[in-house]
Write an enzyme that holds these catalytic residues in place. Structure first.
Site, PDB file in Angstrom:
ATOM      1  N   ASN A   9       0.497  -1.401   0.270  1.00 47.03           N
ATOM      2  CA  ASN A   9       0.178  -0.430   0.015  1.00 47.03           C
ATOM      3  C   ASN A   9       1.107   1.009  -0.112  1.00 47.03           C
ATOM      4  OD1 ASN A   9      -1.836   1.873   0.366  1.00 47.03           O
ATOM      5  ND2 ASN A   9      -2.761   1.642   2.921  1.00 47.03           N
ATOM      6  N   TRP A  10       1.440   2.037  -1.501  1.00 43.92           N
ATOM      7  CA  TRP A  10       2.108   2.886  -1.236  1.00 43.92           C
ATOM      8  C   TRP A  10       1.297   4.425  -0.982  1.00 43.92           C
ATOM      9  CZ3 TRP A  10       3.877   2.975  -7.051  1.00 43.92           C
ATOM     10  CH2 TRP A  10       4.570   1.298  -7.706  1.00 43.92           C
ATOM     11  N   LYS A  11      -0.051   4.593  -0.015  1.00 46.13           N
ATOM     12  CA  LYS A  11      -0.536   5.011   0.530  1.00 46.13           C
ATOM     13  C   LYS A  11      -0.161   6.553  -0.843  1.00 46.13           C
ATOM     14  CE  LYS A  11       0.092   3.596   5.095  1.00 46.13           C
ATOM     15  NZ  LYS A  11      -0.112   3.595   6.492  1.00 46.13           N
ATOM     16  N   HIS A  95      -8.882   1.460   5.175  1.00 47.39           N
ATOM     17  CA  HIS A  95      -8.180   1.236   5.678  1.00 47.39           C
ATOM     18  C   HIS A  95      -8.093   2.673   6.995  1.00 47.39           C
ATOM     19  CE1 HIS A  95      -3.848   2.481   6.225  1.00 47.39           C
ATOM     20  NE2 HIS A  95      -3.573   1.576   6.210  1.00 47.39           N
ATOM     21  N   GLU A  97      -6.439   4.511   7.751  1.00 47.35           N
ATOM     22  CA  GLU A  97      -6.295   6.306   7.625  1.00 47.35           C
ATOM     23  C   GLU A  97      -7.865   6.455   7.326  1.00 47.35           C
ATOM     24  OE1 GLU A  97      -3.079   5.717   5.298  1.00 47.35           O
ATOM     25  OE2 GLU A  97      -2.244   5.113   7.568  1.00 47.35           O
ATOM     26  N   GLU A 167      -4.892  -5.273  10.729  1.00 43.07           N
ATOM     27  CA  GLU A 167      -3.191  -3.690  11.011  1.00 43.07           C
ATOM     28  C   GLU A 167      -3.950  -2.495  12.010  1.00 43.07           C
ATOM     29  OE1 GLU A 167      -2.385  -2.459   6.862  1.00 43.07           O
ATOM     30  OE2 GLU A 167      -3.534  -1.298   7.567  1.00 43.07           O
ATOM     31  N   GLY A 173       3.001   2.378  10.493  1.00 39.26           N
ATOM     32  CA  GLY A 173       3.676   3.545  10.533  1.00 39.26           C
ATOM     33  C   GLY A 173       5.016   3.940  12.197  1.00 39.26           C
ATOM     34  N   SER A 213       4.250  -1.886  10.292  1.00 38.38           N
ATOM     35  CA  SER A 213       5.832  -2.199  10.369  1.00 38.38           C
ATOM     36  C   SER A 213       6.449  -2.838  10.101  1.00 38.38           C
ATOM     37  CB  SER A 213       5.610  -1.602  11.640  1.00 38.38           C
ATOM     38  OG  SER A 213       5.209  -0.119  11.798  1.00 38.38           O
ATOM     39  N   GLY A 234       3.022  -0.827   4.410  1.00 39.91           N
ATOM     40  CA  GLY A 234       3.199   0.173   4.232  1.00 39.91           C
ATOM     41  C   GLY A 234       4.342   0.720   3.567  1.00 39.91           C
ATOM     42  N   GLY A 235       5.566   1.358   4.325  1.00 43.51           N
ATOM     43  CA  GLY A 235       6.826   2.282   4.306  1.00 43.51           C
ATOM     44  C   GLY A 235       7.907   1.172   3.627  1.00 43.51           C
TER      45      GLY A 235
HETATM   46  P1  13P Z   1       3.294   0.704   7.689  1.00 49.24           P
HETATM   47  O1  13P Z   1       4.122  -0.303   6.950  1.00 49.24           O
HETATM   48  O2  13P Z   1       4.279   1.738   7.121  1.00 49.24           O
HETATM   49  O3  13P Z   1       3.441   0.692   9.054  1.00 49.24           O
HETATM   50  O4  13P Z   1       1.911   0.874   7.198  1.00 49.24           O
HETATM   51  C1  13P Z   1       0.799  -0.468   6.800  1.00 49.24           C
HETATM   52  C2  13P Z   1      -0.009   0.473   6.756  1.00 49.24           C
HETATM   53  O5  13P Z   1      -1.092   0.895   7.090  1.00 49.24           O
HETATM   54  C3  13P Z   1      -0.690  -0.581   5.123  1.00 49.24           C
HETATM   55  O6  13P Z   1      -2.075  -0.449   4.821  1.00 49.24           O
END
Ligand code: 13P
Length: 255
Positions: A9-11, A95, A97, A167, A173, A213, A234-235
């Site tokens: 997930n590149w956000k 998600h 967010e 999650e 993050g 993470s 994510g990251g």
């Molecule tokens: P991180 O891997 O950056 O913690 O993000 C997880 C995430 O929200 C994937 O959707």
């Protein structure tokens, strides 16, 4: 047997050139990996371009969000037919967010979920508790409530076609991942809930990813847990080395 599924997930990150560079690098890195399903979910404006760069590779394309209506006067929104049109196979829904920043509710997520399934796309439905909820001992109650609300009205066939992602909000993050035991406990509980909402056969077939993470150096331990079937990253999905390290870890896990 559940096939492990790793999705990035590149956000709201990268730009056009970096998106294309990244998927070219990934397509190169995963030419030989066949026992893991892999997807990338770039920002919507880059979906077409990334789809082009993924041609000929086994990496699938996903979107980060969608609206439930197929077309019409919904300024700023995107529909399932549009996502299919540009080559998407997956859509992330709910998600944390989107829930926290944009106020998405379980009812809205459920409406989107029905639209996504009707369109033949594969939803990745996210659930997870905040730190406050965990510390108050409410993790199972919160996650179960999100599952019940988001998954309402699905048939068994539709449930089997749905991916879930646990999650924990406090792990996203932050670099503070859930321990494998903490994650496994929630995954097991989700599977038990699915058995009561649907059937034990269906619950055994649903892919439940962990997200929060996930990195190349903690992926193996997490993915080795019996009820963790993949990762929503994510990251660490923004660089070829770190994302391919996670896929590599998944490819050696025996389930
Ligand atoms: P991180 O891997 O950056 O913690 O993000 C997880 C995430 O929200 C994937 O959707």
């Amino acid at each position: 047997m559940r096939k492990l599924f790793i999705a990035g997930n590149w956000k709201m990150n990268l730009d056009r050139a970096k998106s294309v560079d990244l998927v070219r690098g990934l397509a190169d890195a995963f030419r030989t990996t066949t026992n893991v399903d892999i997807a990338v979910c770039p920002p919507a404006v880059y979906l077409s371009e990334v789809a082009g760069a993924l041609q000929g590779s086994s990496i699938e394309l996903g979107a980060q969000n969608v609206y439930s209506k197929p077309d019409g006067a919904f300024t700023g929104e995107l529909s399932c037919p549009m996502l299919k049109d540009v080559g998407c196979r997956y859509v992330i829904l709910g998600h944390s967010e989107r829930r926290a920043i944009f106020g998405e509710t379980d009812a809205q997520i459920n409406e989107k979920l029905h639209a996504v399934l009707a369109a033949g796309l594969i939803p990745i439905v996210c659930v997870g508790e905040t730190l406050g909820e965990r510390e108050a001992g409410r993790t199972a109650e919160v996650v179960r409530g999100q599952c019940r609300g988001s998954l309402a009205g699905l048939s068994e066939t539709q449930m089997r076609a749905t991916v879930l992602a646990y999650e924990p909000v406090w792990a996203i993050g932050t670099g503070r991942t859930a321990t494998p035991d903490q994650a496994e406990e929630v995954h097991r509980d989700i599977r038990e809930l699915l058995a009561t909402m649907f059937s034990s056969e269906t619950s055994q077939q649903v892919i439940i990813q962990y997200g929060g993470s996930v990195k190349a150096d903690n992926a193996l331990e997490l993915l080795s847990q019996p009820n963790i079937d993949g990762a929503l990253v994510g990251g660490a999905s923004l660089k070829v080395d770190s994302f391919s390290g996670i896929v590599q870890a998944a490819s050696v896990v025996k389930k």
